[in-house]
Design a protein around this motif. Structure first.
Motif, PDB file in Angstrom:
ATOM      1  N   CYS A  69       0.866  -1.185   0.000  1.00  0.00           N
ATOM      2  CA  CYS A  69       0.000   0.000   0.000  1.00  0.00           C
ATOM      3  C   CYS A  69       0.893   1.222   0.000  1.00  0.00           C
ATOM      4  O   CYS A  69       1.956   1.234   0.636  1.00  0.00           O
ATOM      5  CB  CYS A  69      -0.907   0.020   1.225  1.00  0.00           C
ATOM      6  SG  CYS A  69      -2.119  -1.318   1.233  1.00  0.00           S
ATOM      7  N   CYS A  70       0.465   2.283  -0.691  1.00  0.00           N
ATOM      8  CA  CYS A  70       1.325   3.448  -0.857  1.00  0.00           C
ATOM      9  C   CYS A  70       1.503   4.252   0.423  1.00  0.00           C
ATOM     10  O   CYS A  70       2.489   4.975   0.563  1.00  0.00           O
ATOM     11  CB  CYS A  70       0.838   4.328  -1.998  1.00  0.00           C
ATOM     12  SG  CYS A  70      -0.844   4.906  -1.854  1.00  0.00           S
ATOM     13  N   ASP A  71       0.599   4.139   1.392  1.00  0.00           N
ATOM     14  CA  ASP A  71       0.776   4.816   2.679  1.00  0.00           C
ATOM     15  C   ASP A  71      -0.142   4.166   3.719  1.00  0.00           C
ATOM     16  O   ASP A  71      -0.904   3.257   3.413  1.00  0.00           O
ATOM     17  CB  ASP A  71       0.526   6.327   2.563  1.00  0.00           C
ATOM     18  CG  ASP A  71      -0.855   6.688   2.048  1.00  0.00           C
ATOM     19  OD1 ASP A  71      -1.825   5.911   2.242  1.00  0.00           O
ATOM     20  OD2 ASP A  71      -0.999   7.765   1.461  1.00  0.00           O
ATOM     21  N   MET A  72      -0.051   4.646   4.970  1.00  0.00           N
ATOM     22  CA  MET A  72      -0.835   4.047   6.058  1.00  0.00           C
ATOM     23  C   MET A  72      -2.338   4.261   5.858  1.00  0.00           C
ATOM     24  O   MET A  72      -3.138   3.401   6.225  1.00  0.00           O
ATOM     25  CB  MET A  72      -0.400   4.613   7.410  1.00  0.00           C
ATOM     26  CG  MET A  72       0.951   4.106   7.874  1.00  0.00           C
ATOM     27  SD  MET A  72       1.039   2.313   8.075  1.00  0.00           S
ATOM     28  CE  MET A  72       0.013   2.074   9.507  1.00  0.00           C
ATOM     29  N   LYS A  73      -2.727   5.385   5.290  1.00  0.00           N
ATOM     30  CA  LYS A  73      -4.151   5.646   5.060  1.00  0.00           C
ATOM     31  C   LYS A  73      -4.722   4.624   4.077  1.00  0.00           C
ATOM     32  O   LYS A  73      -5.803   4.076   4.295  1.00  0.00           O
ATOM     33  CB  LYS A  73      -4.345   7.071   4.559  1.00  0.00           C
ATOM     34  CG  LYS A  73      -5.776   7.486   4.470  1.00  0.00           C
ATOM     35  CD  LYS A  73      -5.888   8.963   4.123  1.00  0.00           C
ATOM     36  CE  LYS A  73      -7.339   9.386   4.098  1.00  0.00           C
ATOM     37  NZ  LYS A  73      -7.490  10.817   3.853  1.00  0.00           N
ATOM     38  N   CYS A  74      -4.013   4.362   3.003  1.00  0.00           N
ATOM     39  CA  CYS A  74      -4.468   3.362   2.029  1.00  0.00           C
ATOM     40  C   CYS A  74      -4.470   1.971   2.647  1.00  0.00           C
ATOM     41  O   CYS A  74      -5.362   1.166   2.376  1.00  0.00           O
ATOM     42  CB  CYS A  74      -3.589   3.391   0.786  1.00  0.00           C
ATOM     43  SG  CYS A  74      -4.054   4.679  -0.378  1.00  0.00           S
ATOM     44  N   PHE A  75      -3.469   1.673   3.477  1.00  0.00           N
ATOM     45  CA  PHE A  75      -3.426   0.384   4.152  1.00  0.00           C
ATOM     46  C   PHE A  75      -4.652   0.196   5.038  1.00  0.00           C
ATOM     47  O   PHE A  75      -5.314  -0.834   4.987  1.00  0.00           O
ATOM     48  CB  PHE A  75      -2.140   0.270   4.986  1.00  0.00           C
ATOM     49  CG  PHE A  75      -2.149  -0.867   5.950  1.00  0.00           C
ATOM     50  CD1 PHE A  75      -2.124  -2.177   5.505  1.00  0.00           C
ATOM     51  CD2 PHE A  75      -2.195  -0.638   7.313  1.00  0.00           C
ATOM     52  CE1 PHE A  75      -2.130  -3.235   6.403  1.00  0.00           C
ATOM     53  CE2 PHE A  75      -2.192  -1.681   8.218  1.00  0.00           C
ATOM     54  CZ  PHE A  75      -2.163  -2.984   7.756  1.00  0.00           C
ATOM     55  N   ALA A  76      -4.962   1.210   5.846  1.00  0.00           N
ATOM     56  CA  ALA A  76      -6.124   1.129   6.735  1.00  0.00           C
ATOM     57  C   ALA A  76      -7.399   0.915   5.930  1.00  0.00           C
ATOM     58  O   ALA A  76      -8.249   0.099   6.288  1.00  0.00           O
ATOM     59  CB  ALA A  76      -6.230   2.388   7.587  1.00  0.00           C
ATOM     60  N   ASN A  77      -7.528   1.621   4.822  1.00  0.00           N
ATOM     61  CA  ASN A  77      -8.708   1.476   3.965  1.00  0.00           C
ATOM     62  C   ASN A  77      -8.761   0.083   3.348  1.00  0.00           C
ATOM     63  O   ASN A  77      -9.823  -0.526   3.268  1.00  0.00           O
ATOM     64  CB  ASN A  77      -8.693   2.559   2.890  1.00  0.00           C
ATOM     65  CG  ASN A  77      -9.980   2.628   2.132  1.00  0.00           C
ATOM     66  OD1 ASN A  77     -10.272   1.744   1.330  1.00  0.00           O
ATOM     67  ND2 ASN A  77     -10.744   3.671   2.363  1.00  0.00           N
ATOM     68  N   ALA A  78      -7.605  -0.440   2.941  1.00  0.00           N
ATOM     69  CA  ALA A  78      -7.547  -1.754   2.293  1.00  0.00           C
ATOM     70  C   ALA A  78      -7.988  -2.876   3.234  1.00  0.00           C
ATOM     71  O   ALA A  78      -8.590  -3.850   2.799  1.00  0.00           O
ATOM     72  CB  ALA A  78      -6.136  -2.028   1.771  1.00  0.00           C
ATOM     73  N   ILE A  79      -7.699  -2.728   4.534  1.00  0.00           N
ATOM     74  CA  ILE A  79      -8.079  -3.782   5.481  1.00  0.00           C
ATOM     75  C   ILE A  79      -9.433  -3.496   6.139  1.00  0.00           C
ATOM     76  O   ILE A  79      -9.880  -4.257   6.985  1.00  0.00           O
ATOM     77  CB  ILE A  79      -7.002  -4.015   6.547  1.00  0.00           C
ATOM     78  CG1 ILE A  79      -6.791  -2.787   7.423  1.00  0.00           C
ATOM     79  CG2 ILE A  79      -5.703  -4.467   5.913  1.00  0.00           C
ATOM     80  CD1 ILE A  79      -5.928  -3.036   8.643  1.00  0.00           C
ATOM     81  N   GLY A  80     -10.070  -2.399   5.765  1.00  0.00           N
ATOM     82  CA  GLY A  80     -11.407  -2.090   6.266  1.00  0.00           C
ATOM     83  C   GLY A  80     -11.448  -1.378   7.599  1.00  0.00           C
ATOM     84  O   GLY A  80     -12.486  -1.345   8.252  1.00  0.00           O
ATOM     85  N   ALA A  81     -10.321  -0.806   8.016  1.00  0.00           N
ATOM     86  CA  ALA A  81     -10.287  -0.078   9.290  1.00  0.00           C
ATOM     87  C   ALA A  81     -11.080   1.226   9.173  1.00  0.00           C
ATOM     88  O   ALA A  81     -11.103   1.855   8.120  1.00  0.00           O
ATOM     89  CB  ALA A  81      -8.853   0.232   9.691  1.00  0.00           C
ATOM     90  N   VAL A  82     -11.763   1.592  10.248  1.00  0.00           N
ATOM     91  CA  VAL A  82     -12.530   2.843  10.287  1.00  0.00           C
ATOM     92  C   VAL A  82     -12.198   3.591  11.565  1.00  0.00           C
ATOM     93  O   VAL A  82     -11.790   2.998  12.557  1.00  0.00           O
ATOM     94  CB  VAL A  82     -14.051   2.598  10.200  1.00  0.00           C
ATOM     95  CG1 VAL A  82     -14.432   1.992   8.859  1.00  0.00           C
ATOM     96  CG2 VAL A  82     -14.520   1.700  11.321  1.00  0.00           C
ATOM     97  N   THR A  83     -12.390   4.890  11.544  1.00  0.00           N
ATOM     98  CA  THR A  83     -12.180   5.724  12.733  1.00  0.00           C
ATOM     99  C   THR A  83     -13.515   5.891  13.448  1.00  0.00           C
ATOM    100  O   THR A  83     -14.527   6.212  12.816  1.00  0.00           O
ATOM    101  CB  THR A  83     -11.648   7.107  12.319  1.00  0.00           C
ATOM    102  OG1 THR A  83     -10.421   6.926  11.606  1.00  0.00           O
ATOM    103  CG2 THR A  83     -11.396   7.981  13.532  1.00  0.00           C
ATOM    104  N   ILE A  84     -13.491   5.647  14.763  1.00  0.00           N
ATOM    105  CA  ILE A  84     -14.701   5.794  15.579  1.00  0.00           C
ATOM    106  C   ILE A  84     -14.357   6.584  16.818  1.00  0.00           C
ATOM    107  O   ILE A  84     -13.186   6.837  17.111  1.00  0.00           O
ATOM    108  CB  ILE A  84     -15.289   4.427  15.972  1.00  0.00           C
ATOM    109  CG1 ILE A  84     -14.297   3.651  16.855  1.00  0.00           C
ATOM    110  CG2 ILE A  84     -15.673   3.601  14.748  1.00  0.00           C
ATOM    111  CD1 ILE A  84     -14.925   2.487  17.584  1.00  0.00           C
TER     112      ILE A  84
END
Length: 65
Positions: A45-60
Motif C-alpha cells: 500500500c502506498c501509505d498508512m491511510k491506504c493500508f487502513a482502507n484496504a483492510i477495512g479499518a474505520v475511525t470511531i
C-alpha cells in the motif's frame, strides 16, 4: 573529484520504474522503486491511510456505537 554534495541527488521520480500498484482498490496508485510503502502480507500500500482502507479499518469515537 567533485565534492559538491548536491551533484548527485535523489533519483528523479519520473525515471523510477513502477514495481507494483497500491493494494487499496480505491487507490490503485503506482508504487515506484525506492518509494517507502506499507507491506501487508504480499500486498503493498502506498501509505498508512491506504493500508487502513484496504483492510477495512474505520475511525470511531470510543464509547459510542
Amino acid at each position: 573529484m567533485n565534492l559538491d554534495r548536491f551533484e548527485v541527488g535523489r533519483p528523479d521520480p519520473q525515471e523510477a520504474e513502477v514495481l507494483e500498484y497500491c493494494a487499496n482498490p480505491n487507490c490503485g496508485g503506482e508504487i515506484y522503486e525506492g518509494q517507502s510503502v506499507v507491506r501487508y502480507g504480499s500486498d503493498l500500500c502506498c501509505d498508512m491511510k491506504c493500508f487502513a482502507n484496504a483492510i477495512g479499518a474505520v475511525t470511531i469515537v470510543a464509547g459510542e456505537n
